[in-house]
Design a protein around this motif. Sequence first.
Motif, short mmCIF file in Angstrom:
data_model
loop_
_atom_site.label_atom_id
_atom_site.label_comp_id
_atom_site.label_asym_id
_atom_site.label_seq_id
_atom_site.Cartn_x
_atom_site.Cartn_y
_atom_site.Cartn_z
N ASP A 121 5.76 -11.14 -16.35
CA ASP A 121 6.33 -10.63 -17.60
C ASP A 121 5.88 -11.50 -18.79
N GLN A 122 4.57 -11.57 -19.00
CA GLN A 122 4.03 -12.36 -20.10
C GLN A 122 2.85 -11.62 -20.72
N PRO A 123 2.55 -11.91 -21.98
CA PRO A 123 1.48 -11.17 -22.68
C PRO A 123 0.11 -11.30 -22.03
N GLY A 124 -0.15 -12.37 -21.30
CA GLY A 124 -1.46 -12.57 -20.71
C GLY A 124 -1.72 -11.79 -19.43
N VAL A 125 -0.75 -10.99 -19.01
CA VAL A 125 -0.89 -10.23 -17.76
C VAL A 125 -0.87 -8.73 -18.07
N THR A 126 -1.86 -8.02 -17.54
CA THR A 126 -1.93 -6.56 -17.67
C THR A 126 -1.94 -5.94 -16.28
N ARG A 127 -1.09 -4.94 -16.07
CA ARG A 127 -1.07 -4.21 -14.80
C ARG A 127 -1.72 -2.85 -15.00
N ARG A 128 -2.54 -2.45 -14.03
CA ARG A 128 -3.17 -1.13 -14.06
C ARG A 128 -2.78 -0.38 -12.80
N THR A 129 -2.04 0.69 -12.98
CA THR A 129 -1.62 1.51 -11.85
C THR A 129 -2.44 2.80 -11.82
N GLN A 130 -2.60 3.34 -10.62
CA GLN A 130 -3.27 4.62 -10.48
C GLN A 130 -2.83 5.25 -9.16
N PRO A 131 -2.87 6.59 -9.08
CA PRO A 131 -2.45 7.24 -7.83
C PRO A 131 -3.33 6.81 -6.66
N GLY A 132 -2.72 6.73 -5.49
CA GLY A 132 -3.46 6.33 -4.30
C GLY A 132 -3.04 7.15 -3.10
N LEU A 133 -3.50 6.74 -1.93
CA LEU A 133 -3.18 7.45 -0.70
C LEU A 133 -1.70 7.36 -0.37
N ASP A 134 -1.08 6.21 -0.70
CA ASP A 134 0.34 6.00 -0.40
C ASP A 134 1.00 5.39 -1.63
N ASN A 135 1.50 6.24 -2.50
CA ASN A 135 2.08 5.78 -3.76
C ASN A 135 3.37 4.99 -3.57
N ALA A 136 3.98 5.08 -2.40
CA ALA A 136 5.20 4.33 -2.14
C ALA A 136 4.96 2.83 -2.06
N ARG A 137 3.69 2.41 -2.02
CA ARG A 137 3.37 0.98 -1.96
C ARG A 137 3.37 0.32 -3.33
N ALA A 138 3.52 1.10 -4.39
CA ALA A 138 3.60 0.56 -5.77
C ALA A 138 2.44 -0.38 -6.08
N HIS A 139 1.22 0.10 -5.79
CA HIS A 139 0.02 -0.71 -6.04
C HIS A 139 -0.25 -0.87 -7.53
N ALA A 140 -0.82 -2.00 -7.90
CA ALA A 140 -1.32 -2.22 -9.26
C ALA A 140 -2.37 -3.32 -9.21
N ALA A 141 -3.42 -3.14 -10.01
CA ALA A 141 -4.39 -4.21 -10.21
C ALA A 141 -3.90 -5.11 -11.34
N LEU A 142 -4.23 -6.38 -11.26
CA LEU A 142 -3.74 -7.35 -12.23
C LEU A 142 -4.90 -7.97 -13.01
N GLN A 143 -4.74 -8.03 -14.31
CA GLN A 143 -5.73 -8.66 -15.19
C GLN A 143 -5.06 -9.84 -15.89
N PHE A 144 -5.71 -11.01 -15.85
CA PHE A 144 -5.15 -12.21 -16.45
C PHE A 144 -6.05 -12.69 -17.59
N ARG A 145 -5.46 -12.87 -18.76
CA ARG A 145 -6.18 -13.43 -19.91
C ARG A 145 -5.34 -14.56 -20.49
N ASP A 146 -5.74 -15.78 -20.19
CA ASP A 146 -4.99 -16.97 -20.60
C ASP A 146 -3.53 -16.88 -20.15
#
Length: 368
Positions: free
Chosen positions: A180-205
């Motif tokens: 929960d900080q400005p330097g973190v971005t989460r990218r979600t997208q539909p997948g084979l099993d959406n119940a897994r709550a997947h997200a890619a993480l991007q870190f900038r400082d």
Amino acid sequence: MSSSDAEEALCQIRDQVARLQHRYATPERLKALLDQTVGFDRALWQAAVEQGQPAIAVPEHAGGMGMGWPGLAALMEEVGKAVVSLPLIATPVVAEALLASDDEAPAARYLAPLVSGELIACVAFAEPGQTSPLQRPELACSGDTLNGSKAAAAFAAVADLALVHADADGASQLMLVPLDQPGVTRRTQPGLDNARAHAALQFRDAKAYPLLRGDAAIGKIMARVALATAFEQIGGASACLACARGYALERKAFGQPIGRFQAIKHKLVDMYWRIEIARGCALDALDALEGGNPLWPALAAAARLAAIEAYDFAARENIQTHGAMGVTWEAMPHHYYRRARCLALELGSTQAWREYLLAEAGFDAAAA
């Protein structure tokens, strides 16, 4: 605690978890989660928290129930049977890393709310394009600052904390990142099993807490995750076998249950022996971990490989046993197939775990 008392406690865990999931894991709820991009069941998570499930494997001195990894194994097997999706593995893994760290500040801040279930953690090791979460990370660590990315990880879309590994001047560094900080971005997208709550993480400082350093420590963290996941896979595979057997006894063709046909019998037997081999591997790894055997990471890798094979095979053959019914949205088999595929891929490829097994067993050629 005596062995009989421990076994009785594990039976109580299984019974309580099974009853809870019977109430929540209805086909309607499971299908509704698949229809969402981030299908996390908050109501089930809160019910699990009220039962104390996040605290099961955490030591008593850290505020947990002190049931250790046998308790988590029993819990995850029941989770797998019900094909529900809960972020229960990351809690004891992160707690162990916090307790092992020389820096007491992150444990003082995050351990209690993590064990109580107030905070959700995820483990995000894999990076885009990598086949193994144990490859040298490109995520760069400079002091307490992170720059880079992690590939889609289970529960990263809903987690408050992420356990990641990063490169710190050529050495692997285990880091705990508040999301929960400005330097973190989460990218979600539909997948084979959406119940897994997947997200890619991007870190900038992004700011993070350094916990442990070195490939060996990080490998053991992943081995723990793999072992707990193996029990979840075994639970799912066992449910597939029960589902296929039940349908084979009920469905009739040519005036008799299809379970009387040799082709169906062979399917069920092939599912059974794979499950039992995986269970034996997982129990051996669990015993080694509890007994302090230094070979336990290799045994955990073997359990991982056997559990992938058992769940993949059982999920496929469950669909085949059901015939055309097995591929319909209304039926349950596709839920297990989706979960089997996701659990097989989330922690890295089978080839990566074969190489880790060989390396832990002392075969230097595995690194070639």
